[in-house]
Design a protein around this motif. Structure first.
Motif, PDB file in Angstrom:
ATOM      1  N   GLY A   1       0.789  -1.226   0.000  1.00  0.00           N
ATOM      2  CA  GLY A   1       0.000   0.000   0.000  1.00  0.00           C
ATOM      3  C   GLY A   1       0.822   1.277   0.000  1.00  0.00           C
ATOM      4  N   LEU A   2       2.125   1.165  -0.213  1.00  0.00           N
ATOM      5  CA  LEU A   2       2.994   2.355  -0.188  1.00  0.00           C
ATOM      6  C   LEU A   2       2.657   3.317  -1.320  1.00  0.00           C
ATOM      7  CD1 LEU A   2       6.478   0.724   0.560  1.00  0.00           C
ATOM      8  CD2 LEU A   2       4.893   1.754   2.181  1.00  0.00           C
ATOM      9  N   GLY A   3       2.391   2.783  -2.511  1.00  0.00           N
ATOM     10  CA  GLY A   3       2.055   3.652  -3.642  1.00  0.00           C
ATOM     11  C   GLY A   3       0.792   4.445  -3.378  1.00  0.00           C
ATOM     12  N   THR A   4      -0.207   3.793  -2.821  1.00  0.00           N
ATOM     13  CA  THR A   4      -1.460   4.483  -2.485  1.00  0.00           C
ATOM     14  C   THR A   4      -1.201   5.595  -1.479  1.00  0.00           C
ATOM     15  OG1 THR A   4      -2.766   2.506  -2.944  1.00  0.00           O
ATOM     16  CG2 THR A   4      -3.778   4.162  -1.530  1.00  0.00           C
ATOM     17  N   GLU A   5      -0.432   5.284  -0.452  1.00  0.00           N
ATOM     18  CA  GLU A   5      -0.127   6.291   0.568  1.00  0.00           C
ATOM     19  C   GLU A   5       0.677   7.453  -0.020  1.00  0.00           C
ATOM     20  OE1 GLU A   5      -1.257   6.672   3.791  1.00  0.00           O
ATOM     21  OE2 GLU A   5      -2.585   5.184   2.920  1.00  0.00           O
ATOM     22  N   LEU A   6       1.569   7.139  -0.935  1.00  0.00           N
ATOM     23  CA  LEU A   6       2.395   8.174  -1.552  1.00  0.00           C
ATOM     24  C   LEU A   6       1.548   9.118  -2.413  1.00  0.00           C
ATOM     25  CD1 LEU A   6       5.400   8.997  -1.748  1.00  0.00           C
ATOM     26  CD2 LEU A   6       5.559   7.538  -3.757  1.00  0.00           C
ATOM     27  N   MET A   7       0.540   8.573  -3.089  1.00  0.00           N
ATOM     28  CA  MET A   7      -0.326   9.396  -3.948  1.00  0.00           C
ATOM     29  C   MET A   7      -1.391  10.162  -3.170  1.00  0.00           C
ATOM     30  SD  MET A   7      -1.102   7.111  -7.310  1.00  0.00           S
ATOM     31  CE  MET A   7      -1.207   5.509  -6.530  1.00  0.00           C
ATOM     32  N   ARG A   8      -1.770   9.656  -2.004  1.00  0.00           N
ATOM     33  CA  ARG A   8      -2.914  10.195  -1.276  1.00  0.00           C
ATOM     34  C   ARG A   8      -2.889  11.727  -1.085  1.00  0.00           C
ATOM     35  NH1 ARG A   8      -6.281   7.172   1.092  1.00  0.00           N
ATOM     36  NH2 ARG A   8      -4.803   5.524   1.622  1.00  0.00           N
ATOM     37  N   PRO A   9      -1.790  12.316  -0.626  1.00  0.00           N
ATOM     38  CA  PRO A   9      -1.807  13.774  -0.426  1.00  0.00           C
ATOM     39  C   PRO A   9      -2.092  14.555  -1.711  1.00  0.00           C
ATOM     40  CG  PRO A   9       0.090  12.811   0.693  1.00  0.00           C
ATOM     41  CD  PRO A   9      -0.511  11.724  -0.149  1.00  0.00           C
ATOM     42  N   VAL A  10      -1.534  14.118  -2.835  1.00  0.00           N
ATOM     43  CA  VAL A  10      -1.755  14.829  -4.094  1.00  0.00           C
ATOM     44  C   VAL A  10      -3.197  14.652  -4.548  1.00  0.00           C
ATOM     45  CG1 VAL A  10      -1.091  15.014  -6.523  1.00  0.00           C
ATOM     46  CG2 VAL A  10       0.659  14.679  -4.778  1.00  0.00           C
ATOM     47  N   LEU A  11      -3.723  13.445  -4.446  1.00  0.00           N
ATOM     48  CA  LEU A  11      -5.105  13.208  -4.870  1.00  0.00           C
ATOM     49  C   LEU A  11      -6.097  13.960  -3.978  1.00  0.00           C
ATOM     50  CD1 LEU A  11      -4.977   9.427  -5.822  1.00  0.00           C
ATOM     51  CD2 LEU A  11      -4.633  11.445  -7.275  1.00  0.00           C
ATOM     52  N   GLU A  12      -5.801  14.028  -2.683  1.00  0.00           N
ATOM     53  CA  GLU A  12      -6.665  14.819  -1.791  1.00  0.00           C
ATOM     54  C   GLU A  12      -6.625  16.294  -2.176  1.00  0.00           C
ATOM     55  OE1 GLU A  12      -5.291  13.812   2.132  1.00  0.00           O
ATOM     56  OE2 GLU A  12      -6.447  11.935   2.179  1.00  0.00           O
ATOM     57  N   ARG A  13      -5.443  16.784  -2.527  1.00  0.00           N
ATOM     58  CA  ARG A  13      -5.330  18.186  -2.958  1.00  0.00           C
ATOM     59  C   ARG A  13      -6.069  18.396  -4.277  1.00  0.00           C
ATOM     60  NH1 ARG A  13      -0.183  18.633  -2.325  1.00  0.00           N
ATOM     61  NH2 ARG A  13       0.485  18.331  -4.476  1.00  0.00           N
ATOM     62  N   CYS A  14      -5.968  17.438  -5.197  1.00  0.00           N
ATOM     63  CA  CYS A  14      -6.712  17.528  -6.459  1.00  0.00           C
ATOM     64  C   CYS A  14      -8.215  17.619  -6.177  1.00  0.00           C
ATOM     65  CB  CYS A  14      -6.426  16.306  -7.338  1.00  0.00           C
ATOM     66  SG  CYS A  14      -4.828  16.324  -8.166  1.00  0.00           S
TER      67      CYS A  14
ATOM     68  N   LEU B   1      -5.004  -1.131 -10.013  1.00  0.00           N
ATOM     69  CA  LEU B   1      -4.701  -0.351  -8.804  1.00  0.00           C
ATOM     70  C   LEU B   1      -5.185   1.091  -8.959  1.00  0.00           C
ATOM     71  CD1 LEU B   1      -1.056  -1.612  -8.134  1.00  0.00           C
ATOM     72  CD2 LEU B   1      -3.067  -2.138  -6.754  1.00  0.00           C
ATOM     73  N   TYR B   2      -4.918   1.670 -10.109  1.00  0.00           N
ATOM     74  CA  TYR B   2      -5.316   3.064 -10.331  1.00  0.00           C
ATOM     75  C   TYR B   2      -6.838   3.203 -10.382  1.00  0.00           C
ATOM     76  CZ  TYR B   2      -0.389   3.763 -11.475  1.00  0.00           C
ATOM     77  OH  TYR B   2       0.983   3.813 -11.433  1.00  0.00           O
ATOM     78  N   GLU B   3      -7.513   2.222 -10.954  1.00  0.00           N
ATOM     79  CA  GLU B   3      -8.978   2.281 -11.008  1.00  0.00           C
ATOM     80  C   GLU B   3      -9.575   2.345  -9.606  1.00  0.00           C
ATOM     81  OE1 GLU B   3      -9.896   0.052 -15.276  1.00  0.00           O
ATOM     82  OE2 GLU B   3      -9.687  -1.166 -13.453  1.00  0.00           O
ATOM     83  N   ARG B   4      -8.966   1.633  -8.669  1.00  0.00           N
ATOM     84  CA  ARG B   4      -9.469   1.668  -7.287  1.00  0.00           C
ATOM     85  C   ARG B   4      -9.319   3.042  -6.648  1.00  0.00           C
ATOM     86  NH1 ARG B   4      -7.429  -3.644  -7.333  1.00  0.00           N
ATOM     87  NH2 ARG B   4      -5.527  -3.183  -6.196  1.00  0.00           N
ATOM     88  N   LEU B   5      -8.405   3.841  -7.199  1.00  0.00           N
ATOM     89  CA  LEU B   5      -8.184   5.187  -6.664  1.00  0.00           C
ATOM     90  C   LEU B   5      -8.917   6.268  -7.453  1.00  0.00           C
ATOM     91  CD1 LEU B   5      -4.382   4.845  -5.881  1.00  0.00           C
ATOM     92  CD2 LEU B   5      -6.262   4.888  -4.231  1.00  0.00           C
ATOM     93  N   GLY B   6      -9.774   5.862  -8.384  1.00  0.00           N
ATOM     94  CA  GLY B   6     -10.619   6.821  -9.080  1.00  0.00           C
ATOM     95  C   GLY B   6     -10.229   7.157 -10.499  1.00  0.00           C
ATOM     96  N   TRP B   7      -9.112   6.600 -10.985  1.00  0.00           N
ATOM     97  CA  TRP B   7      -8.753   6.833 -12.384  1.00  0.00           C
ATOM     98  C   TRP B   7      -9.638   5.987 -13.283  1.00  0.00           C
ATOM     99  CZ3 TRP B   7      -4.288   7.809  -9.338  1.00  0.00           C
ATOM    100  CH2 TRP B   7      -3.562   8.950  -9.690  1.00  0.00           C
ATOM    101  N   GLU B   8      -9.916   6.490 -14.471  1.00  0.00           N
ATOM    102  CA  GLU B   8     -10.690   5.751 -15.457  1.00  0.00           C
ATOM    103  C   GLU B   8      -9.925   5.721 -16.773  1.00  0.00           C
ATOM    104  OE1 GLU B   8     -14.455   7.717 -15.792  1.00  0.00           O
ATOM    105  OE2 GLU B   8     -15.016   7.274 -13.710  1.00  0.00           O
ATOM    106  N   PHE B   9      -9.938   4.575 -17.408  1.00  0.00           N
ATOM    107  CA  PHE B   9      -9.321   4.411 -18.724  1.00  0.00           C
ATOM    108  C   PHE B   9     -10.015   5.354 -19.699  1.00  0.00           C
ATOM    109  CE2 PHE B   9      -9.439   1.530 -22.650  1.00  0.00           C
ATOM    110  CZ  PHE B   9      -8.249   2.026 -23.156  1.00  0.00           C
TER     111      PHE B   9
END
Length: 197
Positions: free
Chosen positions: A135-148, A167-175
């Motif tokens: 889950g390190l990648g998710t944690e690393l992205m979290r601050p930027v995605l929250e700011r977005c 993995l990205y789809e679970r965080l809200g990205w869409e193809f």
């Protein structure tokens, strides 16, 4: 999990490039660009070092304090980018001048990169091979995605494997619906994330 994150600077350049090299050495796109494993071992780090240089000069690198993960971000303004054509050529020149695939991968992804809206571009994210799945990648992205989400700014990336796409789809990205087809090679999936209200 709490991942301690700092912003990387020039003194971290080589360590981040090594991390990217280790994390992406077996990635489908890296295998396509450098099909020979021995040659890949020799030049792959130089190739990915260009991404590090671009992020240090024009964006930022969020870096786990323990060196286990790094995310390279660029804030891309709306409209056609200036100077982007130079980067694929530089990747080839620095890493492997006789290998046109070094340049082609950047040209193909650049051709589909959205230009209508300002956005955060996740150029690359890497987690040390021994730490993947924690889950390190998710944690690393979290601050930027929250700011977005807070600022109403979308985000963009290109997934280089089916696994990372999921993995990205679970965080809200869409193809976006149009894959990048590397000649006689793997697909890449451009993905867009709308800010969450």
């Amino acid at each position: 999990m709490v991942l301690e994150i700092r912003q990387a600077d020039q003194s971290d350049r080589d360590a981040v490039a090594r991390l990217l090299d280790e994390a992406f050495r077996t990635d489908p796109v890296s295998n396509w660009v450098f099909p020979d494993p021995e040659h890949r071992a020799a030049v792959h780090g130089k190739f990915l070092g260009v991404f590090v240089d671009v992020a240090l000069a024009e964006g930022r690198i969020d870096y786990a304090v323990d060196g286990s993960a790094a995310a390279l971000w660029l804030r891309i303004p709306a409209g056609e980018p200036e100077g982007e054509d130079e980067i694929p050529a530089r990747m080839r020149e620095v890493a492997d001048p006789d290998n046109e695939r070094c340049e082609l991968v950047g040209r193909l992804t650049g051709a589909v990169h959205p230009t209508a809206e300002e956005h955060e571009y996740l150029l690359m994210i890497a987690v040390a091979p021994g730490r993947q799945g924690e889950g390190l990648g998710t944690e690393l992205m979290r601050p930027v995605l929250e700011r977005c989400d807070r600022d109403g700014v979308p985000a963009y990336l290109e997934a280089s494997s089916e696994r990372s796409k999921g993995l990205y789809e679970r965080l809200g990205w869409e193809f976006t619906g149009t894959a990048v087809r590397l000649p006689e090679g793997p697909l890449m999936w451009p993905m867009w994330r709308k800010p969450r209200g």
